[in-house]
Structure formats: C-alpha cells, structure tokens
Design a protein around this motif. Structure first.
Motif, PDB file in Angstrom:
ATOM      1  N   THR A 194      11.609   5.869  -4.904  1.00  0.00           N
ATOM      2  CA  THR A 194      10.930   7.157  -4.710  1.00  0.00           C
ATOM      3  C   THR A 194       9.962   7.111  -3.538  1.00  0.00           C
ATOM      4  O   THR A 194       9.628   8.149  -2.960  1.00  0.00           O
ATOM      5  CB  THR A 194      10.156   7.587  -5.971  1.00  0.00           C
ATOM      6  OG1 THR A 194       9.120   6.634  -6.260  1.00  0.00           O
ATOM      7  CG2 THR A 194      11.082   7.741  -7.164  1.00  0.00           C
ATOM      8  N   ALA A 195       9.525   5.911  -3.181  1.00  0.00           N
ATOM      9  CA  ALA A 195       8.633   5.752  -2.031  1.00  0.00           C
ATOM     10  C   ALA A 195       9.406   5.494  -0.747  1.00  0.00           C
ATOM     11  O   ALA A 195       8.797   5.251   0.303  1.00  0.00           O
ATOM     12  CB  ALA A 195       7.646   4.611  -2.289  1.00  0.00           C
ATOM     13  N   GLY A 196      10.744   5.554  -0.820  1.00  0.00           N
ATOM     14  CA  GLY A 196      11.560   5.300   0.359  1.00  0.00           C
ATOM     15  C   GLY A 196      11.596   3.844   0.763  1.00  0.00           C
ATOM     16  O   GLY A 196      11.931   3.513   1.906  1.00  0.00           O
ATOM     17  N   ILE A 197      11.267   2.959  -0.165  1.00  0.00           N
ATOM     18  CA  ILE A 197      11.206   1.528   0.122  1.00  0.00           C
ATOM     19  C   ILE A 197      12.513   0.855  -0.281  1.00  0.00           C
ATOM     20  O   ILE A 197      13.022   1.076  -1.381  1.00  0.00           O
ATOM     21  CB  ILE A 197      10.040   0.856  -0.632  1.00  0.00           C
ATOM     22  CG1 ILE A 197       8.696   1.400  -0.118  1.00  0.00           C
ATOM     23  CG2 ILE A 197      10.089  -0.664  -0.498  1.00  0.00           C
ATOM     24  CD1 ILE A 197       7.512   0.939  -0.942  1.00  0.00           C
ATOM     25  N   VAL A 198      13.050   0.035   0.605  1.00  0.00           N
ATOM     26  CA  VAL A 198      14.186  -0.824   0.303  1.00  0.00           C
ATOM     27  C   VAL A 198      13.621  -2.177  -0.123  1.00  0.00           C
ATOM     28  O   VAL A 198      12.899  -2.811   0.648  1.00  0.00           O
ATOM     29  CB  VAL A 198      15.109  -1.000   1.528  1.00  0.00           C
ATOM     30  CG1 VAL A 198      16.302  -1.885   1.172  1.00  0.00           C
ATOM     31  CG2 VAL A 198      15.570   0.345   2.069  1.00  0.00           C
ATOM     32  N   HIS A 199      13.918  -2.608  -1.342  1.00  0.00           N
ATOM     33  CA  HIS A 199      13.384  -3.898  -1.785  1.00  0.00           C
ATOM     34  C   HIS A 199      13.951  -5.027  -0.940  1.00  0.00           C
ATOM     35  O   HIS A 199      13.234  -5.934  -0.518  1.00  0.00           O
ATOM     36  CB  HIS A 199      13.689  -4.136  -3.265  1.00  0.00           C
ATOM     37  CG  HIS A 199      13.086  -5.398  -3.803  1.00  0.00           C
ATOM     38  ND1 HIS A 199      13.723  -6.616  -3.704  1.00  0.00           N
ATOM     39  CD2 HIS A 199      11.903  -5.637  -4.423  1.00  0.00           C
ATOM     40  CE1 HIS A 199      12.947  -7.554  -4.246  1.00  0.00           C
ATOM     41  NE2 HIS A 199      11.841  -6.989  -4.706  1.00  0.00           N
TER      42      HIS A 199
ATOM     43  N   PRO B 100       0.820  -1.228   0.000  1.00  0.00           N
ATOM     44  CA  PRO B 100       0.000   0.000   0.000  1.00  0.00           C
ATOM     45  C   PRO B 100       0.847   1.270   0.000  1.00  0.00           C
ATOM     46  O   PRO B 100       0.496   2.253  -0.648  1.00  0.00           O
ATOM     47  CB  PRO B 100      -0.823  -0.128   1.287  1.00  0.00           C
ATOM     48  CG  PRO B 100      -0.844  -1.586   1.590  1.00  0.00           C
ATOM     49  CD  PRO B 100       0.494  -2.093   1.143  1.00  0.00           C
ATOM     50  N   HIS B 101       1.965   1.240   0.716  1.00  0.00           N
ATOM     51  CA  HIS B 101       2.851   2.402   0.754  1.00  0.00           C
ATOM     52  C   HIS B 101       3.428   2.675  -0.641  1.00  0.00           C
ATOM     53  O   HIS B 101       3.516   3.832  -1.070  1.00  0.00           O
ATOM     54  CB  HIS B 101       3.984   2.158   1.752  1.00  0.00           C
ATOM     55  CG  HIS B 101       4.856   3.352   1.977  1.00  0.00           C
ATOM     56  ND1 HIS B 101       4.575   4.323   2.916  1.00  0.00           N
ATOM     57  CD2 HIS B 101       6.009   3.745   1.366  1.00  0.00           C
ATOM     58  CE1 HIS B 101       5.513   5.254   2.878  1.00  0.00           C
ATOM     59  NE2 HIS B 101       6.399   4.928   1.946  1.00  0.00           N
ATOM     60  N   LEU B 102       3.803   1.623  -1.355  1.00  0.00           N
ATOM     61  CA  LEU B 102       4.327   1.772  -2.707  1.00  0.00           C
ATOM     62  C   LEU B 102       3.270   2.373  -3.621  1.00  0.00           C
ATOM     63  O   LEU B 102       3.556   3.301  -4.398  1.00  0.00           O
ATOM     64  CB  LEU B 102       4.782   0.415  -3.239  1.00  0.00           C
ATOM     65  CG  LEU B 102       5.285   0.378  -4.687  1.00  0.00           C
ATOM     66  CD1 LEU B 102       6.622   1.114  -4.797  1.00  0.00           C
ATOM     67  CD2 LEU B 102       5.434  -1.064  -5.173  1.00  0.00           C
ATOM     68  N   GLN B 103       2.057   1.875  -3.531  1.00  0.00           N
ATOM     69  CA  GLN B 103       0.988   2.348  -4.398  1.00  0.00           C
ATOM     70  C   GLN B 103       0.636   3.808  -4.133  1.00  0.00           C
ATOM     71  O   GLN B 103       0.257   4.542  -5.047  1.00  0.00           O
ATOM     72  CB  GLN B 103      -0.254   1.458  -4.226  1.00  0.00           C
ATOM     73  CG  GLN B 103      -0.051   0.028  -4.718  1.00  0.00           C
ATOM     74  CD  GLN B 103      -1.222  -0.877  -4.399  1.00  0.00           C
ATOM     75  OE1 GLN B 103      -1.877  -0.735  -3.363  1.00  0.00           O
ATOM     76  NE2 GLN B 103      -1.493  -1.831  -5.277  1.00  0.00           N
ATOM     77  N   GLN B 104       0.785   4.241  -2.898  1.00  0.00           N
ATOM     78  CA  GLN B 104       0.394   5.601  -2.524  1.00  0.00           C
ATOM     79  C   GLN B 104       1.498   6.631  -2.713  1.00  0.00           C
ATOM     80  O   GLN B 104       1.230   7.814  -2.960  1.00  0.00           O
ATOM     81  CB  GLN B 104      -0.069   5.628  -1.057  1.00  0.00           C
ATOM     82  CG  GLN B 104      -1.315   4.816  -0.785  1.00  0.00           C
ATOM     83  CD  GLN B 104      -1.592   4.670   0.701  1.00  0.00           C
ATOM     84  OE1 GLN B 104      -1.058   5.396   1.531  1.00  0.00           O
ATOM     85  NE2 GLN B 104      -2.438   3.705   1.043  1.00  0.00           N
TER      86      GLN B 104
ATOM     87  N   ALA C 106      11.050  -6.540   1.742  1.00  0.00           N
ATOM     88  CA  ALA C 106      11.102  -5.088   1.618  1.00  0.00           C
ATOM     89  C   ALA C 106      10.754  -4.417   2.948  1.00  0.00           C
ATOM     90  O   ALA C 106      10.044  -4.974   3.783  1.00  0.00           O
ATOM     91  CB  ALA C 106      10.135  -4.626   0.530  1.00  0.00           C
ATOM     92  N   PHE C 107      11.275  -3.216   3.113  1.00  0.00           N
ATOM     93  CA  PHE C 107      10.960  -2.459   4.323  1.00  0.00           C
ATOM     94  C   PHE C 107      11.170  -0.973   4.071  1.00  0.00           C
ATOM     95  O   PHE C 107      11.781  -0.561   3.081  1.00  0.00           O
ATOM     96  CB  PHE C 107      11.808  -2.932   5.509  1.00  0.00           C
ATOM     97  CG  PHE C 107      13.294  -2.716   5.343  1.00  0.00           C
ATOM     98  CD1 PHE C 107      13.931  -1.629   5.928  1.00  0.00           C
ATOM     99  CD2 PHE C 107      14.061  -3.610   4.609  1.00  0.00           C
ATOM    100  CE1 PHE C 107      15.298  -1.432   5.777  1.00  0.00           C
ATOM    101  CE2 PHE C 107      15.432  -3.428   4.449  1.00  0.00           C
ATOM    102  CZ  PHE C 107      16.048  -2.330   5.038  1.00  0.00           C
ATOM    103  N   ILE C 108      10.639  -0.167   4.969  1.00  0.00           N
ATOM    104  CA  ILE C 108      10.752   1.278   4.899  1.00  0.00           C
ATOM    105  C   ILE C 108      11.508   1.722   6.139  1.00  0.00           C
ATOM    106  O   ILE C 108      10.988   1.620   7.254  1.00  0.00           O
ATOM    107  CB  ILE C 108       9.362   1.934   4.848  1.00  0.00           C
ATOM    108  CG1 ILE C 108       8.540   1.312   3.708  1.00  0.00           C
ATOM    109  CG2 ILE C 108       9.467   3.445   4.684  1.00  0.00           C
ATOM    110  CD1 ILE C 108       7.059   1.396   3.893  1.00  0.00           C
ATOM    111  N   PRO C 109      12.747   2.168   6.006  1.00  0.00           N
ATOM    112  CA  PRO C 109      13.566   2.494   7.181  1.00  0.00           C
ATOM    113  C   PRO C 109      12.906   3.475   8.137  1.00  0.00           C
ATOM    114  O   PRO C 109      13.105   3.395   9.351  1.00  0.00           O
ATOM    115  CB  PRO C 109      14.830   3.101   6.558  1.00  0.00           C
ATOM    116  CG  PRO C 109      14.918   2.467   5.209  1.00  0.00           C
ATOM    117  CD  PRO C 109      13.500   2.334   4.753  1.00  0.00           C
ATOM    118  N   THR C 110      12.081   4.397   7.610  1.00  0.00           N
ATOM    119  CA  THR C 110      11.448   5.412   8.467  1.00  0.00           C
ATOM    120  C   THR C 110      10.113   4.964   9.031  1.00  0.00           C
ATOM    121  O   THR C 110       9.465   5.705   9.761  1.00  0.00           O
ATOM    122  CB  THR C 110      11.235   6.700   7.663  1.00  0.00           C
ATOM    123  OG1 THR C 110      10.400   6.409   6.522  1.00  0.00           O
ATOM    124  CG2 THR C 110      12.557   7.278   7.193  1.00  0.00           C
ATOM    125  N   MET C 111       9.698   3.751   8.711  1.00  0.00           N
ATOM    126  CA  MET C 111       8.377   3.267   9.118  1.00  0.00           C
ATOM    127  C   MET C 111       8.529   2.093  10.065  1.00  0.00           C
ATOM    128  O   MET C 111       9.245   1.132   9.784  1.00  0.00           O
ATOM    129  CB  MET C 111       7.573   2.858   7.881  1.00  0.00           C
ATOM    130  CG  MET C 111       6.181   2.342   8.148  1.00  0.00           C
ATOM    131  SD  MET C 111       5.358   1.957   6.565  1.00  0.00           S
ATOM    132  CE  MET C 111       3.803   1.291   7.168  1.00  0.00           C
TER     133      MET C 111
END
Length: 408
Positions: A162-167, A86-90, A252-257
């Motif tokens: 661009t979404a701040g996501i690390v695959h 959902p974070h990627l899509q948004q 995958a993860f988001i370091p700031t999340m």
C-alpha cells in the motif's frame, strides 16, 4: 595484515564474517556497550547478516527490550532500508501492519570503522527457516499452520505494497516468528530462559593460537549467537496462536522514488522472478513471484523451481519445464538454453511437466490433493512470466479468504 578468525568455530559456528571488522565494515560491539547517549544497553547477540549485526538491547527510557541492527559503515549511506522505513511508516495503510516488524528508532553512530546507521526494532523470534524437526518430525508445517503462516505473510506484504514499496527479498529467513511473551520481558533473566546467557569467545590469528593484537577496529572478544531452540519452541507452542512478521528491508525499494543507489537485488535465486534474474526493471509483481515460491515451500517443504546447485541456469531450466518457454526477450538472452531445450522450448528428451511431483516425504503436500490442486491454480497466476499478468496481492488474499486461509 593478519587474518583474524573465531576460536573453536566448530563449537560456536554462529558468528559473522570477522574479517569485516575493519574500516568501512562492522562496528565492534561488546556486552554492556551503550548507544544513543546511553539509551540502549547491549545485552546479547540476536544475529548477523552480510551487511550488519543484530543485538538485543535494553531501552533505558522506554524500559523495554529491543533489537538493534547496526549496519556496516560502507553500506550505511546507500542502504535502502534507511529511506524505506520512514516511507513505510508514513504511507502504509489498512490491515496487515501486525505482520510487519515494528521499527522504533533510526539513528547514526560513529565508531572506529566509520559512520553506522542503526535501526531499533521489536524483538522477534527465529526465522521460519529454522530447523523444526524437533517440533514437527517430518520437517514440514502441518497444513493448518502452513495456511495461517502463509496468510499472515500475504497480509503483511499487502500492507507493505500500500506504500508502493517492493520488499525485494521475501524468503524464509526474512519472515520471523513472534510471541507476545517476548514483549513482556522485564529483566535479563527473562530473556536468558529462552536465549541463554551470552556466549563469548576470543579472536585468534588464523593458523595459530596467538590472540589477535588489540585494535580499535575489532572487538576484544566475539559474542556468538546461541541456538534458538527454546525460543522457537515458545513461538510454536500453540498452533492456533502462531504469529509471524516480515522483516529486513535491506533490499526494499520504491520504484517511484529516487534513492542514493538501487538495491543490489540479492534475493536467493530460488525466489527470484525472471525479471530479477535477467536484470530487468522490477516492481511489486516480483514480490508476488517470491510469495508464490514461499507459500509452496511452507506448505510442502519443496521449492517451486528446483536447482541441484543453486545456480540461475538450473532455476531457469526448472521454470521452463514448469511454465513453458520464456518470453523472447529472455529466451534469446539465455545462452545455456540449447543444453536442454530446442528453439521451440521443448525438452530434448522428455515432455514438459507442469508442477512435477517431488521425491521423498519432505516434498509431499500435507493438505490433500484437492486443497493442493486449488493452491496450484493461484500459484500459477502468481508466477506468470509477464509481471503485468500476475495477480496482485489483494487478489491473492481474496483467494485465501475464499478458501479458508485465514490469519487466525
């Protein structure tokens, strides 16, 4: 409890770990099963992994075929994929979306083994790790094909970043071929031309011919994954139209999340950046390192950092031989260093070689010495030990554009 196994595994080797059909494990699936109030009908099996199985389903509402990934119950609550998608899509923006798998739906399903998270995605072809010998006899992509695939992966990764996501798990098996013909399937006969009819087999008790006793926790029969040759041939039929997509956000993860739990970081050791191997905090630069290894393999069929047995110690040794001594924070923690190097990081017997050549035709680059020399320059910038010193994905794409590595 008796151990269950697939019958005739030599004939049908492509099957998941059947012992994981238990409470907390895989959901038992049969052909023509339906999910989400009858919306998705199971047609065939596409694949499986450590934490789930993947099925070809027909969406009775949208009237299209899709891929349904069903996660094991015990990992469903903590699996990062559910939060990341959902974070990627948004939040993802810009170009490159067409090189990332499209997700249509996410839902939950309760079965005899627990609550399972389910992800519905577009149907893709085989991974780029597939055996391509029948199409390319030397088992290496032609350089123009390799450049196109590499550029598409880079653009897809840029979109993800661009979404701040690390695959977190970028490797050959997580990049899949795509063909627009797949999207045009309208009947079960269409997919059977390329996937074949569903292949079934019974479950038996290990060490005997006795069938496993009926149980709600295990399927009544297994569905095997058919060989993808015809689908692979379809995807590679026109070298100028080859299209790939990055998939699988299980690591995958988001370091700031803050997620329920951190990803397990099980990327294959050949692709792992040193901060991953040594268990340090990771971010976007870890993907850049993995991308460098991936590009090198796509263009030559050889891993950038080698290991005879696929173990961390050998990969680290190869890193030091290629890039020089590790930073002190890792060097002092690497207990096996004295087996090969002195404290100055020098090989006990031979000198340090930068990007040593590989033996055998499979390892010989197909693009000419000049082009591969240029590639090595950007790769060296992608695998700098200090994550902060590695180039960004935008810089990689800029280099590709300047050197004729285009997506089309």
């Amino acid at each position: 409890m008796s151990t269950i196994v697939a019958q005739d595994l030599e004939q049908f080797p492509c099957v998941e770990l059947v012992n994981y059909y238990c409470p907390g494990g895989f959901h038992p699936v049969h052909l023509n099963d339906t999910f989400k109030n009858g919306r998705y009908r199971v047609v065939n099996k596409l694949g499986y992994g450590t934490y789930g199985t993947v099925w070809l389903v027909y969406d009775t509402i949208l009237k299209q075929y899709s891929s349904l990934k069903i996660l094991a119950a015990e990992v469903s609550d903590s699996h990062s994929e559910i939060a990341v998608i959902p974070h990627l899509q948004q939040h993802a923006t810009g170009s490159g979306k067409e090189y990332v798998v499209e997700v249509f739906d996410v839902f939950q399903h309760t079965g005899p083994n627990g609550l399972h998270h389910c992800v519905v995605m577009e149907v893709l072809g085989p991974p780029i790790s597939s055996d391509i010998e029948e199409i390319y006899p030397n088992e290496v992509f032609p350089i123009e094909v390799a450049k196109r695939i590499s550029a598409q992966i880079a653009h897809g990764l840029a979109y993800i970043h661009t979404a701040g996501i690390v695959h977190g798990d970028l490797h050959m098996s997580n990049v899949l071929f795509h063909s627009p013909i797949i999207s045009s399937w309208t009947s079960d006969n269409d997919f059977e031309k390329y996937l074949g009819s569903p292949t079934q087999g019974p479950l038996t008790l290990r060490g005997s011919d006795e069938l496993a006793a009926p149980s709600p926790h295990i399927p009544s029969y297994l569905v095997f994954v058919n060989h993808p040759y015809f689908l692979l041939k379809l995807c590679l039929s026109d070298p100028t139209q080859i299209h790939v997509k990055i998939c699988d956000f299980g690591e995958a993860f988001i370091p700031t999340m803050q997620l329920t739990s951190l990803p397990s970081r099980v990327i294959p050791i050949f692709y792992a950046a040193p901060e991953v191997i040594f268990g340090d905090p990771t971010g976007l630069p870890a993907d850049i390192w993995a991308l460098a290894v991936l590009i090198r393999y796509i263009t030559s069929g050889v891993f950038l950092f080698s290991s005879l047995h696929g173990i961390p110690e050998e990969v680290i040794k190869s890193m030091v031989l290629t890039l020089g001594k590790l930073p002190e924070r890792w060097w002092s923690r690497w207990e096996e260093r004295s087996e090969w190097f002195n404290e100055g990081g020098e090989w006990w017997e031979d000198g340090v070689k930068i990007f040593p050549k590989s033996n055998g035709s499979r390892g010989k680059p197909k693009g000419g010495r000049g082009e591969m020399a240029k590639l090595n320059k950007i790769i060296k910038r992608m695998v700098r030990y200090d994550p902060e010193e590695r180039v960004s994905i935008d810089e990689v794409i800029e280099w590709m554009n300047q050197n004729g590595w285009f997506v089309n």
